[in-house]
Scaffold this active site. Structure first.
Site, short mmCIF file in Angstrom:
data_model
loop_
_atom_site.label_atom_id
_atom_site.label_comp_id
_atom_site.label_asym_id
_atom_site.label_seq_id
_atom_site.Cartn_x
_atom_site.Cartn_y
_atom_site.Cartn_z
N SER A 90 -0.58 1.33 -2.18
CA SER A 90 -2.01 1.67 -2.25
C SER A 90 -2.25 2.93 -3.08
CB SER A 90 -2.58 1.85 -0.85
OG SER A 90 -2.32 0.73 -0.06
N1 SAM Z 1 1.54 0.43 3.11
C1 SAM Z 1 2.16 -0.04 1.90
C2 SAM Z 1 2.76 1.07 1.10
O1 SAM Z 1 2.60 2.25 1.46
O2 SAM Z 1 3.41 0.76 0.09
C3 SAM Z 1 1.27 -0.87 1.03
C4 SAM Z 1 0.98 -2.14 1.67
S1 SAM Z 1 0.49 -3.48 0.64
C5 SAM Z 1 -1.13 -3.02 0.18
C6 SAM Z 1 0.28 -4.66 1.96
C7 SAM Z 1 1.57 -5.11 2.59
O3 SAM Z 1 1.26 -5.87 3.75
C8 SAM Z 1 2.40 -6.00 1.70
O4 SAM Z 1 3.69 -5.51 1.56
C9 SAM Z 1 2.39 -7.34 2.43
O5 SAM Z 1 3.56 -8.10 2.26
C10 SAM Z 1 2.21 -6.89 3.86
N2 SAM Z 1 1.67 -7.91 4.76
C11 SAM Z 1 0.76 -8.88 4.51
N3 SAM Z 1 0.55 -9.62 5.62
C12 SAM Z 1 1.36 -9.12 6.59
C13 SAM Z 1 1.59 -9.47 7.96
N4 SAM Z 1 0.96 -10.49 8.55
N5 SAM Z 1 2.48 -8.72 8.65
C14 SAM Z 1 3.14 -7.68 8.07
N6 SAM Z 1 2.96 -7.32 6.77
C15 SAM Z 1 2.08 -8.03 6.05
#
Ligand code: SAM
Length: 240
Positions: A90
């Site tokens: 993000s």
């Molecule tokens: N917090 C992260 C960082 O600091 O890099 C960025 C997160 S990215 C915007 C969103 C993340 O949520 C992705 O890696 C995606 O694979 C994960 N995600 C999506 N659905 C999910 C779920 N149901 N459970 C866990 N992770 C999930």
């Protein structure tokens, strides 16, 4: 003799510089916080972050370590960046703003859904006692876990799984942060939040306007929600 000391001094300077400059992005990080995040510095109308501990954590965490090599030079730019598997780390401002909304305290236990690169978890780890973080994409979760270990974040535990259901084993949490957008607030996350706790989550789902939402659970257990700002996040996936 004078010449000997001159050569020795030059040699010492030469070996001193690389160790001092090991974090070559130090100035970029200070600049990022000052111009993109700090309420005292930003001038583009966005709501700046005031919490000094959050600002300090943003200055401390080496964001470039969480960014793939080919984007390293853009690590401190005001935007999200690709981390592979169609996911992103993000925008620094959003990381800081969501962290401030959680009102993190040293004694807190926090759950993050969406580990991604591990950057948000590292920022939280600077501020709270322990961070539990869940990632649904195995490869991302494993590399984030290795990265956090290499960077000596001992108070972060990573799990591969579907964060929609939270992480019951370590509940209740003082705060929960979700960094991917579902189209509704997952009931299990509300259930796993302590009375008095805060949940920050983008709600809106794929191809819809998403609202960054602050949920507060009162001491009596009732829930209040407030839409804070429109945002764009990748969707929360999984089979729920
Ligand atoms: N917090 C992260 C960082 O600091 O890099 C960025 C997160 S990215 C915007 C969103 C993340 O949520 C992705 O890696 C995606 O694979 C994960 N995600 C999506 N659905 C999910 C779920 N149901 N459970 C866990 N992770 C999930």
């Amino acid at each position: 003799m004078k010449r000997f000391f001159l050569i020795l001094a030059t040699f010492l300077v030469c070996i001193a510089i690389p160790s001092q400059g090991a974090d070559t992005f130090d100035d970029d990080r200070k600049w990022m916080v000052k111009t993109q995040i700090d309420a005292e510095g930003i001038t583009d109308g966005r709501i700046g972050v005031k919490n000094k501990s959050v600002l300090e954590a943003m200055r401390r965490v080496l964001r470039h370590e969480f960014v793939p090599d080919r984007y390293k030079s853009q690590s401190y730019v005001d935007m999200p960046l690709p981390i592979g598997y169609d996911q992103t780390i993000s925008q620094p401002y959003i990381v800081a703003y969501m962290t401030e909304l959680l009102d993190p305290k040293k004694e807190h236990k926090v759950l993050e859904v969406g580990t991604g690169s591990g950057y948000q978890a590292a920022v939280l780890a600077e501020l709270v006692k322990h961070v539990y973080t869940i990632e649904i994409i195995k490869e991302l979760g494993e590399s984030a876990e290795e990265r956090l270990k290499r960077l000596a974040y001992k108070n972060v535990t990573v799990k591969i799984g579907d964060g929609y259901f939270g992480w019951e084993e370590h509940a209740p949490y003082d705060a929960i942060i979700v960094t991917a957008a579902p189209d509704h607030i997952p009931p299990m996350l509300l259930h796993q939040l302590k009375p008095g706790g805060k949940l920050v989550i983008p709600v809106g789902g794929r191809f819809r306007v998403q609202n960054l939402t602050l949920v507060q659970k009162t001491e009596a257990g009732s829930v209040m929600t407030r839409q804070v700002m429109p945002v764009v996040f990748v969707p929360l996936t999984g089979k729920h």
